[in-house]
Motif scaffolding. Structure first.
Motif, PDB file in Angstrom:
ATOM      1  N   LEU A 154      47.987  37.790  53.156  1.00  0.00           N
ATOM      2  CA  LEU A 154      48.438  39.013  52.503  1.00  0.00           C
ATOM      3  C   LEU A 154      49.260  38.704  51.259  1.00  0.00           C
ATOM      4  CD1 LEU A 154      49.411  41.176  55.612  1.00  0.00           C
ATOM      5  CD2 LEU A 154      47.726  41.790  53.889  1.00  0.00           C
ATOM      6  N   ARG A 155      50.173  37.772  51.366  1.00  0.00           N
ATOM      7  CA  ARG A 155      51.032  37.465  50.227  1.00  0.00           C
ATOM      8  C   ARG A 155      50.260  36.770  49.116  1.00  0.00           C
ATOM      9  NH1 ARG A 155      57.149  36.063  52.281  1.00  0.00           N
ATOM     10  NH2 ARG A 155      57.401  37.938  53.567  1.00  0.00           N
ATOM     11  N   LEU A 156      49.354  35.882  49.487  1.00  0.00           N
ATOM     12  CA  LEU A 156      48.583  35.176  48.466  1.00  0.00           C
ATOM     13  C   LEU A 156      47.687  36.139  47.701  1.00  0.00           C
ATOM     14  CD1 LEU A 156      47.866  32.419  47.246  1.00  0.00           C
ATOM     15  CD2 LEU A 156      46.072  32.202  48.970  1.00  0.00           C
ATOM     16  N   THR A 157      46.990  37.009  48.404  1.00  0.00           N
ATOM     17  CA  THR A 157      46.111  37.962  47.734  1.00  0.00           C
ATOM     18  C   THR A 157      46.926  38.981  46.934  1.00  0.00           C
ATOM     19  OG1 THR A 157      46.061  39.244  49.802  1.00  0.00           O
ATOM     20  CG2 THR A 157      44.229  37.737  49.382  1.00  0.00           C
ATOM     21  N   ALA A 158      48.110  39.359  47.424  1.00  0.00           N
ATOM     22  CA  ALA A 158      48.947  40.299  46.676  1.00  0.00           C
ATOM     23  C   ALA A 158      49.433  39.684  45.369  1.00  0.00           C
ATOM     24  CB  ALA A 158      50.138  40.725  47.537  1.00  0.00           C
ATOM     25  N   VAL A 159      49.830  38.422  45.409  1.00  0.00           N
ATOM     26  CA  VAL A 159      50.253  37.737  44.181  1.00  0.00           C
ATOM     27  C   VAL A 159      49.085  37.615  43.214  1.00  0.00           C
ATOM     28  CG1 VAL A 159      51.066  35.535  43.256  1.00  0.00           C
ATOM     29  CG2 VAL A 159      52.157  36.517  45.268  1.00  0.00           C
ATOM     30  N   TYR A 160      47.900  37.346  43.739  1.00  0.00           N
ATOM     31  CA  TYR A 160      46.712  37.307  42.882  1.00  0.00           C
ATOM     32  C   TYR A 160      46.516  38.656  42.191  1.00  0.00           C
ATOM     33  CZ  TYR A 160      41.845  36.843  41.406  1.00  0.00           C
ATOM     34  OH  TYR A 160      40.692  36.814  40.669  1.00  0.00           O
ATOM     35  N   GLY A 161      46.674  39.743  42.942  1.00  0.00           N
ATOM     36  CA  GLY A 161      46.519  41.066  42.349  1.00  0.00           C
ATOM     37  C   GLY A 161      47.540  41.325  41.254  1.00  0.00           C
ATOM     38  N   ALA A 162      48.782  40.875  41.454  1.00  0.00           N
ATOM     39  CA  ALA A 162      49.809  41.056  40.427  1.00  0.00           C
ATOM     40  C   ALA A 162      49.484  40.235  39.178  1.00  0.00           C
ATOM     41  CB  ALA A 162      51.170  40.655  40.980  1.00  0.00           C
ATOM     42  N   LEU A 163      49.028  38.992  39.370  1.00  0.00           N
ATOM     43  CA  LEU A 163      48.651  38.158  38.226  1.00  0.00           C
ATOM     44  C   LEU A 163      47.436  38.724  37.502  1.00  0.00           C
ATOM     45  CD1 LEU A 163      49.141  34.581  39.732  1.00  0.00           C
ATOM     46  CD2 LEU A 163      50.630  35.787  38.118  1.00  0.00           C
ATOM     47  N   ALA A 164      46.477  39.250  38.267  1.00  0.00           N
ATOM     48  CA  ALA A 164      45.303  39.858  37.650  1.00  0.00           C
ATOM     49  C   ALA A 164      45.692  41.083  36.833  1.00  0.00           C
ATOM     50  CB  ALA A 164      44.278  40.238  38.716  1.00  0.00           C
ATOM     51  N   GLY A 165      46.650  41.850  37.343  1.00  0.00           N
ATOM     52  CA  GLY A 165      47.120  42.998  36.583  1.00  0.00           C
ATOM     53  C   GLY A 165      47.746  42.588  35.263  1.00  0.00           C
ATOM     54  N   ALA A 166      48.529  41.505  35.280  1.00  0.00           N
ATOM     55  CA  ALA A 166      49.141  41.022  34.041  1.00  0.00           C
ATOM     56  C   ALA A 166      48.103  40.414  33.106  1.00  0.00           C
ATOM     57  CB  ALA A 166      50.224  39.992  34.370  1.00  0.00           C
ATOM     58  N   ALA A 167      47.111  39.731  33.657  1.00  0.00           N
ATOM     59  CA  ALA A 167      46.120  39.050  32.821  1.00  0.00           C
ATOM     60  C   ALA A 167      45.196  40.023  32.117  1.00  0.00           C
ATOM     61  CB  ALA A 167      45.311  38.071  33.675  1.00  0.00           C
ATOM     62  N   PHE A 168      44.854  41.125  32.770  1.00  0.00           N
ATOM     63  CA  PHE A 168      43.868  42.051  32.222  1.00  0.00           C
ATOM     64  C   PHE A 168      44.504  43.334  31.686  1.00  0.00           C
ATOM     65  CE2 PHE A 168      41.492  39.396  35.175  1.00  0.00           C
ATOM     66  CZ  PHE A 168      40.406  39.030  34.392  1.00  0.00           C
ATOM     67  N   MET A 169      45.770  43.275  31.340  1.00  0.00           N
ATOM     68  CA  MET A 169      46.458  44.414  30.733  1.00  0.00           C
ATOM     69  C   MET A 169      46.591  44.159  29.242  1.00  0.00           C
ATOM     70  SD  MET A 169      50.221  45.969  31.627  1.00  0.00           S
ATOM     71  CE  MET A 169      50.901  47.347  30.699  1.00  0.00           C
ATOM     72  N   PRO A 170      45.752  44.769  28.413  1.00  0.00           N
ATOM     73  CA  PRO A 170      45.790  44.471  26.964  1.00  0.00           C
ATOM     74  C   PRO A 170      47.121  44.835  26.320  1.00  0.00           C
ATOM     75  CG  PRO A 170      43.772  45.658  27.568  1.00  0.00           C
ATOM     76  CD  PRO A 170      44.695  45.721  28.749  1.00  0.00           C
ATOM     77  N   GLU A 171      47.808  45.840  26.841  1.00  0.00           N
ATOM     78  CA  GLU A 171      49.044  46.300  26.218  1.00  0.00           C
ATOM     79  C   GLU A 171      50.256  45.469  26.613  1.00  0.00           C
ATOM     80  OE1 GLU A 171      47.108  48.063  28.150  1.00  0.00           O
ATOM     81  OE2 GLU A 171      46.182  49.662  26.954  1.00  0.00           O
ATOM     82  N   ALA A 210      37.953  38.767  41.586  1.00  0.00           N
ATOM     83  CA  ALA A 210      39.075  39.688  41.802  1.00  0.00           C
ATOM     84  C   ALA A 210      38.731  40.711  42.876  1.00  0.00           C
ATOM     85  CB  ALA A 210      39.430  40.390  40.490  1.00  0.00           C
ATOM     86  N   TYR A 211      37.514  41.218  42.851  1.00  0.00           N
ATOM     87  CA  TYR A 211      37.115  42.187  43.870  1.00  0.00           C
ATOM     88  C   TYR A 211      36.979  41.519  45.241  1.00  0.00           C
ATOM     89  CZ  TYR A 211      36.260  45.434  40.055  1.00  0.00           C
ATOM     90  OH  TYR A 211      36.418  46.253  38.961  1.00  0.00           O
ATOM     91  N   ALA A 212      36.591  40.249  45.263  1.00  0.00           N
ATOM     92  CA  ALA A 212      36.523  39.522  46.531  1.00  0.00           C
ATOM     93  C   ALA A 212      37.923  39.350  47.119  1.00  0.00           C
ATOM     94  CB  ALA A 212      35.860  38.168  46.323  1.00  0.00           C
ATOM     95  N   VAL A 213      38.897  39.046  46.269  1.00  0.00           N
ATOM     96  CA  VAL A 213      40.281  38.923  46.743  1.00  0.00           C
ATOM     97  C   VAL A 213      40.798  40.282  47.200  1.00  0.00           C
ATOM     98  CG1 VAL A 213      42.636  38.324  46.063  1.00  0.00           C
ATOM     99  CG2 VAL A 213      40.724  36.919  45.294  1.00  0.00           C
ATOM    100  N   LEU A 214      40.433  41.340  46.484  1.00  0.00           N
ATOM    101  CA  LEU A 214      40.819  42.694  46.899  1.00  0.00           C
ATOM    102  C   LEU A 214      40.254  43.016  48.276  1.00  0.00           C
ATOM    103  CD1 LEU A 214      41.982  45.543  46.368  1.00  0.00           C
ATOM    104  CD2 LEU A 214      39.829  46.080  45.194  1.00  0.00           C
ATOM    105  N   ALA A 215      38.992  42.655  48.513  1.00  0.00           N
ATOM    106  CA  ALA A 215      38.389  42.892  49.830  1.00  0.00           C
ATOM    107  C   ALA A 215      39.126  42.104  50.908  1.00  0.00           C
ATOM    108  CB  ALA A 215      36.913  42.510  49.798  1.00  0.00           C
ATOM    109  N   ALA A 216      39.529  40.867  50.598  1.00  0.00           N
ATOM    110  CA  ALA A 216      40.293  40.073  51.567  1.00  0.00           C
ATOM    111  C   ALA A 216      41.657  40.701  51.832  1.00  0.00           C
ATOM    112  CB  ALA A 216      40.457  38.645  51.042  1.00  0.00           C
ATOM    113  N   PHE A 217      42.275  41.264  50.809  1.00  0.00           N
ATOM    114  CA  PHE A 217      43.572  41.926  50.971  1.00  0.00           C
ATOM    115  C   PHE A 217      43.449  43.142  51.879  1.00  0.00           C
ATOM    116  CE2 PHE A 217      46.641  45.131  49.362  1.00  0.00           C
ATOM    117  CZ  PHE A 217      47.812  44.470  49.671  1.00  0.00           C
ATOM    118  N   ILE A 218      42.443  43.958  51.640  1.00  0.00           N
ATOM    119  CA  ILE A 218      42.240  45.154  52.475  1.00  0.00           C
ATOM    120  C   ILE A 218      41.913  44.753  53.911  1.00  0.00           C
ATOM    121  CG2 ILE A 218      40.783  47.182  52.804  1.00  0.00           C
ATOM    122  CD1 ILE A 218      40.477  47.322  49.777  1.00  0.00           C
ATOM    123  N   ALA A 219      41.094  43.705  54.074  1.00  0.00           N
ATOM    124  CA  ALA A 219      40.760  43.247  55.423  1.00  0.00           C
ATOM    125  C   ALA A 219      41.999  42.720  56.143  1.00  0.00           C
ATOM    126  CB  ALA A 219      39.689  42.161  55.342  1.00  0.00           C
TER     127      ALA A 219
END
Length: 245
Positions: A154-171, A210-219
């Motif tokens: 849970l923590r690893l996938t959550a951190v991935y989601g936070a990093l993905a949010g920062a990486a793909f935020m153009p602003e 990213a979607y694979a990690v999201l699926a792992a997080f939800i699971a």
């Protein structure tokens, strides 16, 4: 904040957001029609400025602030604020551009292009908010702590989601440099983002990882709801009980 109260405040925040996104434009049109200001050039400008420049942004930011603070209070109640608080904050920041865009054009949510462009951080946030709506405090075990491997996932996938949010935020580079008044920070973020994107997508340039990690997080969230065996008491606890007898 317990589950029932959390659900109520979340629905209130979502309701305010939907009201600002969907209803204020119709209220503006109705106000203009009833006031008759359209018959005179420029007479409707104060009304339009009040609704579109003051009332609508106030409702949108109130709704977003309500959702954010309610989530933090829920995490504080569950004693999860220290790790999950910063993660949730990162998800909210990464989701802010799409939330503001949908508030300005709610009809865009029905377009396939908009659905395909939804940031993965927003999907992490929605899944986590839905999880927090459950009455987690009524179980015998702590939330998100069913087992060490599950908690690590849970923590690893959550951190991935936070990093993905920062990486793909153009602003992010512009906002970071503007808020902190550090132009060098904007340049640093702009240079680092492509490398972070390459690392998170495993060099494929696709959002499939990213979607694979999201699926792992939800699971993992779903697995944490399953009944788990209670941890066995330690030997020292057993000896202490015998001494008390």
């Amino acid at each position: 904040m317990f589950a029932g109260r959390y659900l109520w405040w979340m629905l209130m925040g979502i309701g305010i957001f939907m009201f600002a996104a969907l209803s204020l434009d119709y209220i503006t049109w109705l106000t203009i029609q009833l006031s008759g200001c359209g018959d005179m050039a420029g007479a409707c400008e104060p009304t339009l400025r009040l609704i579109s420049s003051v009332l609508k942004p106030a409702c949108i930011w109130t709704a977003i602030g309500m959702l954010f603070m309610t989530t933090l209070l829920r995490l504080h109640t569950l004693s999860l604020i220290w790790f999950w608080g910063p993660v949730v904050a990162a998800w909210f920041v990464a989701s802010m551009p799409i939330l503001l865009f949908l508030a300005a054009d709610a009809a865009a949510l029905t377009r396939p292009a908009t659905l395909a462009a939804l940031p993965v951080a927003l999907l992490f946030l929605v899944a986590f908010i839905a999880y927090l709506m459950l009455a987690l405090e009524e179980s015998d075990t702590l939330p998100l702590a069913a087992s060490v491997p599950l908690r690590f996932t849970l923590r690893l996938t959550a951190v991935y989601g936070a990093l993905a949010g920062a990486a793909f935020m153009p602003e992010l580079s512009r906002v970071g440099g503007t808020l902190l008044d550090m132009p060098a920070l904007s340049v640093l973020i702009a240079v680092a983002q492509p490398y972070l994107q390459t690392a998170l997508t495993l060099g494929t340039g696709s959002m499939a990882p990213a979607y694979a990690v999201l699926a792992a997080f939800i699971a993992a969230l779903a697995a944490s709801l399953l009944p788990h065996a209670a941890p066995q008491p330690s030997r020292s606890a057993i000896m202490l009980r015998r001494l008390r007898r």
